[in-house]
Design a protein around this motif. Sequence first.
Motif, PDB file in Angstrom:
ATOM      1  N   THR A  17     -15.517  45.400  11.903  1.00  0.00           N
ATOM      2  CA  THR A  17     -16.253  44.271  11.250  1.00  0.00           C
ATOM      3  C   THR A  17     -15.274  43.460  10.634  1.00  0.00           C
ATOM      4  O   THR A  17     -15.406  42.205  10.551  1.00  0.00           O
ATOM      5  CB  THR A  17     -17.298  44.889  10.518  1.00  0.00           C
ATOM      6  OG1 THR A  17     -18.163  45.641  10.955  1.00  0.00           O
ATOM      7  CG2 THR A  17     -17.850  43.576   9.643  1.00  0.00           C
ATOM      8  N   MET A  18     -14.211  44.005  10.019  1.00  0.00           N
ATOM      9  CA  MET A  18     -13.112  43.413   9.108  1.00  0.00           C
ATOM     10  C   MET A  18     -12.256  42.575  10.006  1.00  0.00           C
ATOM     11  O   MET A  18     -12.020  41.399   9.718  1.00  0.00           O
ATOM     12  CB  MET A  18     -12.412  44.168   8.355  1.00  0.00           C
ATOM     13  CG  MET A  18     -12.815  44.856   7.180  1.00  0.00           C
ATOM     14  SD  MET A  18     -12.171  46.044   6.188  1.00  0.00           S
ATOM     15  CE  MET A  18     -10.719  45.183   5.637  1.00  0.00           C
ATOM     16  N   LEU A  49     -12.922  41.531  13.017  1.00  0.00           N
ATOM     17  CA  LEU A  49     -13.747  40.382  13.731  1.00  0.00           C
ATOM     18  C   LEU A  49     -14.024  39.051  12.755  1.00  0.00           C
ATOM     19  O   LEU A  49     -13.938  37.883  12.956  1.00  0.00           O
ATOM     20  CB  LEU A  49     -14.968  40.889  14.185  1.00  0.00           C
ATOM     21  CG  LEU A  49     -16.007  39.842  14.990  1.00  0.00           C
ATOM     22  CD1 LEU A  49     -15.167  39.155  16.130  1.00  0.00           C
ATOM     23  CD2 LEU A  49     -17.307  40.467  15.417  1.00  0.00           C
ATOM     24  N   SER A  50     -14.332  39.512  11.363  1.00  0.00           N
ATOM     25  CA  SER A  50     -14.787  38.347  10.392  1.00  0.00           C
ATOM     26  C   SER A  50     -13.217  37.737  10.199  1.00  0.00           C
ATOM     27  O   SER A  50     -13.443  36.518  10.082  1.00  0.00           O
ATOM     28  CB  SER A  50     -15.185  39.282   9.037  1.00  0.00           C
ATOM     29  OG  SER A  50     -16.332  40.016   9.731  1.00  0.00           O
ATOM     30  N   VAL A  51     -12.200  38.390  10.123  1.00  0.00           N
ATOM     31  CA  VAL A  51     -10.839  37.579   9.473  1.00  0.00           C
ATOM     32  C   VAL A  51     -10.549  36.737  10.549  1.00  0.00           C
ATOM     33  O   VAL A  51     -10.058  35.622  10.371  1.00  0.00           O
ATOM     34  CB  VAL A  51      -9.845  38.767   9.030  1.00  0.00           C
ATOM     35  CG1 VAL A  51      -8.502  38.086   9.100  1.00  0.00           C
ATOM     36  CG2 VAL A  51     -10.279  39.548   8.036  1.00  0.00           C
ATOM     37  N   PHE A  77     -12.493  35.568  13.111  1.00  0.00           N
ATOM     38  CA  PHE A  77     -13.403  34.130  13.176  1.00  0.00           C
ATOM     39  C   PHE A  77     -13.018  33.036  12.108  1.00  0.00           C
ATOM     40  O   PHE A  77     -12.999  32.042  12.332  1.00  0.00           O
ATOM     41  CB  PHE A  77     -14.829  34.676  13.073  1.00  0.00           C
ATOM     42  CG  PHE A  77     -15.933  33.872  13.397  1.00  0.00           C
ATOM     43  CD1 PHE A  77     -15.866  33.158  14.726  1.00  0.00           C
ATOM     44  CD2 PHE A  77     -16.834  33.438  12.296  1.00  0.00           C
ATOM     45  CE1 PHE A  77     -16.711  31.993  15.078  1.00  0.00           C
ATOM     46  CE2 PHE A  77     -17.609  32.276  12.588  1.00  0.00           C
ATOM     47  CZ  PHE A  77     -17.645  31.821  13.654  1.00  0.00           C
ATOM     48  N   LEU A  78     -13.140  33.708  11.003  1.00  0.00           N
ATOM     49  CA  LEU A  78     -12.778  32.710   9.800  1.00  0.00           C
ATOM     50  C   LEU A  78     -11.320  32.232   9.672  1.00  0.00           C
ATOM     51  O   LEU A  78     -11.358  30.957   9.544  1.00  0.00           O
ATOM     52  CB  LEU A  78     -12.970  33.437   8.542  1.00  0.00           C
ATOM     53  CG  LEU A  78     -14.243  34.066   7.866  1.00  0.00           C
ATOM     54  CD1 LEU A  78     -14.127  35.079   6.774  1.00  0.00           C
ATOM     55  CD2 LEU A  78     -15.326  33.035   7.927  1.00  0.00           C
TER      56      LEU A  78
END
Length: 229
Positions: A52-53, A55-57, A59-60
């Motif tokens: 999750t971390m 993918l989030s980093v 994408f952001l």
Amino acid sequence: GCTVCRETLPIFLGLTVYSFEGDSVMLPIENSMREPERFPDVLNQAMGTVFTMLLSVGFLCYLAFGEVADVPITAELLQRSAADAPAMEFVNILLGVAVFLTFPLQMRPAVEIVERRLAESAKTGDNLVLNWLQKQEVSSKWGRKERNVSRRLTERTRSLLRVGLVSATALGAAFAPNIGVVISLVGSGPGAIISLVFPPLLHLSLFRNRDRVSWQRRVLHVGMLGVGV
């Protein structure tokens, strides 16, 4: 277009696999746990959190900065804006500290394997690396109080070995012209083998009885092998 995809997709896949390079420390962590029977739950939670971390980093960062040509992203940002140089230098320092603190854990499995092999060959005396390390120890101040180092792998020899391994890997990273391509190469080579090829092969080899492995799990293993290859 398609040309860009063909050029960047392999690097992306290699980086993706490399991002889970911590799988090499799973067994040492399980062996050191007070309650190893809880390891599967801890592993699932940890891998879910890491996924999750990451993918989030990713994408952001893509939303904020668009296409990034250089890896790590702090090097790219330093080239884009000199006004943010102090902040980026601080981030680079934090990255260095993170690598410094996690590198011993990452290096432990490889060091344990090398030391075990050297300890086994210490009895025969036919290992050139071990002979060189022990000569350095005997000729130094460390070895003056202990001359009979040829029969076993001492802690001082281990220290010399570890310093050599760390120095070699640090020099390799420092002189790499594009660390992103190197990381992708490691991820697509040994990373994919350790993460996606060896686990299903070992599981299928250990549990050959059809009653022990369901057909659904066999299909999953074959799929993992295909992705890994």
